[in-house]
Design a protein around this motif. Structure first.
Motif, mmCIF file in Angstrom:
data_model
loop_
_atom_site.group_PDB
_atom_site.id
_atom_site.type_symbol
_atom_site.label_atom_id
_atom_site.label_comp_id
_atom_site.label_asym_id
_atom_site.label_seq_id
_atom_site.Cartn_x
_atom_site.Cartn_y
_atom_site.Cartn_z
ATOM 1 N N ALA D 197 0.819 -1.211 0.000
ATOM 2 C CA ALA D 197 0.000 0.000 0.000
ATOM 3 C C ALA D 197 0.853 1.261 0.000
ATOM 4 C CB ALA D 197 -0.935 -0.009 1.218
ATOM 5 N N GLY D 198 2.174 1.105 -0.100
ATOM 6 C CA GLY D 198 3.054 2.281 -0.148
ATOM 7 C C GLY D 198 3.233 2.982 1.172
ATOM 8 N N ALA D 199 2.995 2.249 2.271
ATOM 9 C CA ALA D 199 3.092 2.865 3.588
ATOM 10 C C ALA D 199 4.462 2.637 4.214
ATOM 11 C CB ALA D 199 2.017 2.296 4.520
ATOM 12 N N ALA D 200 4.889 3.566 5.073
ATOM 13 C CA ALA D 200 6.067 3.370 5.915
ATOM 14 C C ALA D 200 5.686 2.468 7.085
ATOM 15 C CB ALA D 200 6.571 4.717 6.427
ATOM 16 N N VAL D 201 6.690 1.885 7.753
ATOM 17 C CA VAL D 201 6.393 0.903 8.798
ATOM 18 C C VAL D 201 7.238 1.150 10.042
ATOM 19 C CG1 VAL D 201 6.578 -1.551 9.423
ATOM 20 C CG2 VAL D 201 5.610 -0.897 7.210
ATOM 21 N N VAL D 202 6.569 1.064 11.196
ATOM 22 C CA VAL D 202 7.264 1.091 12.488
ATOM 23 C C VAL D 202 7.041 -0.260 13.160
ATOM 24 C CG1 VAL D 202 7.337 2.112 14.790
ATOM 25 C CG2 VAL D 202 6.946 3.574 12.787
ATOM 26 N N ALA D 203 8.132 -0.965 13.451
ATOM 27 C CA ALA D 203 8.049 -2.243 14.151
ATOM 28 C C ALA D 203 8.227 -1.967 15.637
ATOM 29 C CB ALA D 203 9.117 -3.201 13.636
ATOM 30 N N PHE D 204 7.114 -1.826 16.352
ATOM 31 C CA PHE D 204 7.218 -1.474 17.777
ATOM 32 C C PHE D 204 7.337 -2.708 18.657
ATOM 33 C CE2 PHE D 204 6.299 0.848 21.676
ATOM 34 C CZ PHE D 204 6.969 2.024 21.425
#
Lengths: 401, 401, 401, 401
Positions: D197-204
């Motif tokens: 979806a073209g989103a950035a990601v934060v792996a919390f």
């Protein structure tokens, strides 16, 4: 130990309508006691924290919480509902209870007296005694127990020779009044009024009161029982089980450093070093009595506003074992002062009412279990105090003449 | 409390030459006991850490430390002087003592037996019993007390039906031996040998031994007293005074998290999860018994090499008070295992010798004061155990028949 | 981080025979420094605790410990061997080292001067400067660094107008001497003497010295570098890493309660509330500087004799996070004051000698890493101070002009 | 430090409507983030806990919280108001906020998707990507950042050769799907969907996701930035400031024992030893990286129900200083997990949106400040991470090309 906290019902059959007159009736402890008693009566709170609800105390047939009516006096006029909301915001009491028992809290306001300004000590005390008698009569009480939960006040100035003379007997007090002096420390006025009103007294603070010679003599003449002093709810409670452990294991306590931080009204009062002197004196008593000698180490009580009613005690104990090996124990107690003290107030009202009912008068040393500086007793070890309390239960149960 | 540690002499008049046979005679606890007994005899160490030297125990007229001879067996051959020097380097015992008592330490080596390799359990046990009898005879002892201070061993595998049958009675054990099996767990061999040699037994570890049915029956037939199990020297000692405090104050213990780190030989043994099972079982027993229900919370014992003999217990207790207010107690105990355990070993030798002398046989529940998992008693609260111990003192003093 | 403590050799190529003149040369810190320097030189101790031996500092090519000669003055006359034995008995230093280096310790006594009683301050200071010059000459030193490790003394009385005037400039001091006054605080006498003797100065205590205007001016005229004040070895060290963490995470520190207990000479000096004022001032500085505002909470330093050189700091931090949630951090630091301070003294001697060698004069703010109250800098966060120190290393390495 | 928490306004001028898609949108952290964002927008909460509101970060001109829209997916269907009331009852968030923002909470429910049951992984992922695109379009967002705040899942089984092959590249994943396998671990499905979806990601969380080779490659091809892994909110945060202190002071860390107790959903997930493995791995990473070698000592995470969202870490550090002197540091951190994590989620959404806006793609190592196990970086010391973060701020401010 068969005293695990359970929800099993405890028979409380002593039919004794008991009044509890709280000196400092708007304080955190008093407010929590009023809310808590209402909650227990309404079935919204269990017996946790109430020593008087333990199975071991059932034989004493203490007056039921249903039969306890709370009132008192305070210079503060804020109502209970408002005070309880503040406590709820601090996490001291559950907000749900405050909401559910709002009507009961409002009703309780009716029994709190704001004493009129009165410069004459004799008249001030008389007015207080009259208010207590009025409370007694209005609620058709069998017994009245006055409990001091007001701010801590400094110890007596024993270097003041005139004061010491004035406080030597009830007659000396009255003579001082005749001479225009006000010899009673503020904290002793309510005790004097209580004895005049025939009430029993619980000294839940270290302020001078039940121990003042003239006051004690007045109490003896009134034939009422009293107990004190200074509720044992945190650091000293721990010392009263840990210090005996060191002694019984022949371990030498080299130093015991005691650091207390707390906010709230109590913290503010104790930030005054003069008032704090009463408290540090009662706090130090237990350790010295148990270990059998003074134990080195600082004892600080500091006001830290953000802690609110949360009393944190950090203690460091240095001790020596076999062949001189040095070891350490540290503990941190994070207790909520009101949540710990309020149920003990209710316990003591019930127990002292039963004592009065059973004809006891004078200091009741068997209640030392609840206090930092037990009147009438040199025993500070909690386990021994527990046994003394069970002995009192036996006596109240009629099992010991 | 009149038991403050003092240097005042305590009369020890029971004339009773007592032998102490240490199983694991080269371990830290045993070495500290040997050094410490020599130091006290030489006037180089005081009574600190020795419960048996408290004024309250004087009426028992326990055998004097002068009359206690220490010996035992171990697979380790390093001499006491060397072992003590290692302990001194770790700060467990003072180096000055090791230097001053070097000759006494060397002399003590003569009474430590290294068992010969022997695959047959019956013969192994018989050889051990013979060594004990020899020690008894050589030193012209009146009494012999065998103390297990060896490494902790895992609990019995109660799912092993044959094993359970083999351990049901002394006869079953012997029948198993006849059949070529070795039913006794290693830790029970010395107990069996002790009973064969007519010795009393102290189980200072949680390893299976005095509680094994066949072994207990053998002990009863031998008419000797025994005590155990698992010396209470740190975290559990604290639990045994803190947990009663919560119960007596009607505070609800929500969780009790127990984290133990230690190095040394004991730490290494407990790093084995199977062996540790005996220890975590005895450690958990106290809390559940006192609170009256299982208390949630982890209990870890971890090996941390750099701590050496220094056992650190960090505990976190979550508890609830009046109206559901949640509070916390944390403590950290930094104790030296050998310095805490060694004097208790000497105490127990003296007490059990006196019990034997007074005709006691079987488990002595009044010695539960010293143990995590008292045999013959369900009482874990230290204060109650102290009263039971004082009752035993009365009995030994002839004040109670 | 590539600065893990290793035993890999660090090149120290700056050829610079350096003298270290210890003010309070017989104290615990000084004795540990003398013993430790000898131990490192003899290959009996590794670089642990020595910042100057970290790989990151190697480019500075600091004078080798081989090239550092220790001396100083003290009113105490007990020799180093005796002092070191006392420290060994307390567990501060290993006894093996004291035994192995006995000859070196005895030899070091030759360089400790006991100042003759001299009521005249000008002559007292002159005699001290002469002793320093003599030490410099006798050992053919390239540089001399004077380090104050004596007892903490109270801050200047800034309300004393005459005193303030007398201390305004070197000329004012001399005029006061002419007038028969002794304006320099005792702790500043050695600094004055140092500057007279052309020595660099490390203020390892909070006592008034390098910061006194007249003294600072004298130092500037002497063209020597100095660093201070008050070695950061425990509680403040922790604050200097924990407080930035709260700030960088936007957590609001509501209160920080600081309780310090310690025995030993330092503890005794700080038991005097007047002397302690210097210390509590430097201790409070870091927190306020990092958080950007005064943080409520008590700060106590109490003397607890049985702790000896072991300084225990118990801190309680109340902080608020997102949406007002209140949280707590507690820590307990159990450090050995001399073991922490002594290597820093050696570090600072080496660093300041290199600074002098490189032509630096005046306060060296890049050494703030070592101090509670860094002169010439308002930076208290340890990580920032570390970067400043690395910058100094770059400069000393000639990588920055 | 000029970053004291203040209420002064911080300019946020980057016009960038940003969506935050929370994986595990009904969890405690997500609920606190939704409530907190609403509270800040409504002026009912201040910037405490929000790193992105510190003055130091102002130059980055991060998207304003006004411009952040929160949504996401979860299998749980309970609405936000209900979830927030539970958190309020536990003291995690103030009840007043929940009452005041009830309408906003109800409105937020509209943006939480409950994924339909779908056994086919390819279709499951596609549906998720479609939901994200829909959210993007519906709110007319400029950027979308997907944040994983769901339960911790176990690490990849790297012994499973087929799985390793399947996860080697996006093509391999698709081939495995063609073959009917579901190679992506559950925690990687949302990351895959995000990249689609073209989103950035934060792996919390520490769950496998952004680090899986096929997933990382997909992200690179999508040209989006990502950050992770595992939010650093408690014990590891402290280690990341304390461990550098030991290293920079050349003190040798002998052991570091880490005991964590917590209740709540996170605690329950971590009570599963398999899931906990991801967490203990990320927790151990920091210490080893900073000290430069593995540090002995246990690391336990235990579920203690009564603690709720309150995470308590008790740590014991044994360390050695100069001449081998052994010392200790202990700390207890009593933090509220959601109150600590939720603002960091909002910080990371704002920062990662700005990174995307500035054209950054791939792992953003400068965000390691927020994580236990920073992707793209081996730096674990908080102070160094802070400087890296400030460097990123400079870059976002256009001060560094």
């Amino acid at each position: 130990m068969d005293d695990a906290v359970t929800n099993s019902p405890v028979p409380s059959v002593r039919s004794c309508r008991t009044g509890a007159w709280l000196v400092g009736a708007r304080g955190s402890v008093a407010t929590t006691a009023v809310l808590g008693a209402a909650a227990v009566r309404a079935g919204l709170a269990g017996p946790v924290g109430l020593v008087s609800e333990l199975p071991s105390l059932a034989p004493a047939a203490l007056p039921s919480l249903e039969d306890v009516v709370l009132g008192g006096h305070d210079v503060v006029v804020t109502g209970y509902r408002k005070r309880a909301e503040v406590l709820a915001a601090q996490g001291v009491v559950p907000r749900d209870l405050v909401v559910a028992l709002g009507a009961e809290l409002d009703a309780a306001d009716a029994d709190v007296v704001v004493p009129a300004a009165e410069p004459d000590q004799r008249r001030r005390v008389a007015a207080l005694a009259a208010a207590m008698r009025d409370f007694h009569g209005r609620h058709d009480l069998d017994r009245l127990v006055v409990v001091d939960v007001s701010s801590t006040q400094p110890p007596l100035d024993t270097d003041d020779a005139e004061l010491v003379t004035d406080l030597a007997s009830p007659e000396a007090v009255r003579a001082a009044w005749d001479a225009g002096r006000s010899p009673l420390p503020a904290s002793a006025e309510a005790v004097w009024a209580a004895y005049e009103a025939g009430a029993a007294v619980v000294a839940f603070t270290p302020s001078p009161g039940v121990g003042v010679p003239a006051v004690a003599e007045l109490g003896r003449r009134a034939g009422v029982p009293w107990a004190g002093a200074d509720g044992k709810t945190g650091e000293t409670l721990l010392k009263s089980v840990l210090a005996p452990m060191f002694v019984q294991r022949a371990l030498h306590v080299d130093s015991w450093s005691s650091f207390n931080i707390l906010g709230g009204g109590d913290g503010q009062a104790l930030a005054d070093p003069v008032a704090a002197r009463s408290k540090t004196a009662t706090k130090a008593a237990a350790l010295e009595a148990i270990v059998g000698r003074p134990v080195p180490g600082p004892l600080h009580i500091d006001y830290v506003a953000d802690l609110g009613d949360w009393k944190t005690a950090m203690n460091h104990v240095g001790f020596t074992g076999f062949l001189g090996t040095r070891m350490q124990l540290q503990f941190t107690w994070q207790g909520c002062d009101s949540a710990l003290a309020a149920p003990l107030v209710l316990d003591l009202v019930r127990l002292l009412a039963a004592c009065a009912d059973a004809g006891r008068s004078g200091a009741v040393p068997e209640l030392g279990f609840f206090f930092k500086d037990p009147v009438g007793s040199h025993e500070h070890a909690l386990a021994e105090q527990w046994h003394a309390l069970l002995g009192l239960v036996d006596e109240l149960a009629g099992r010991r003449p």
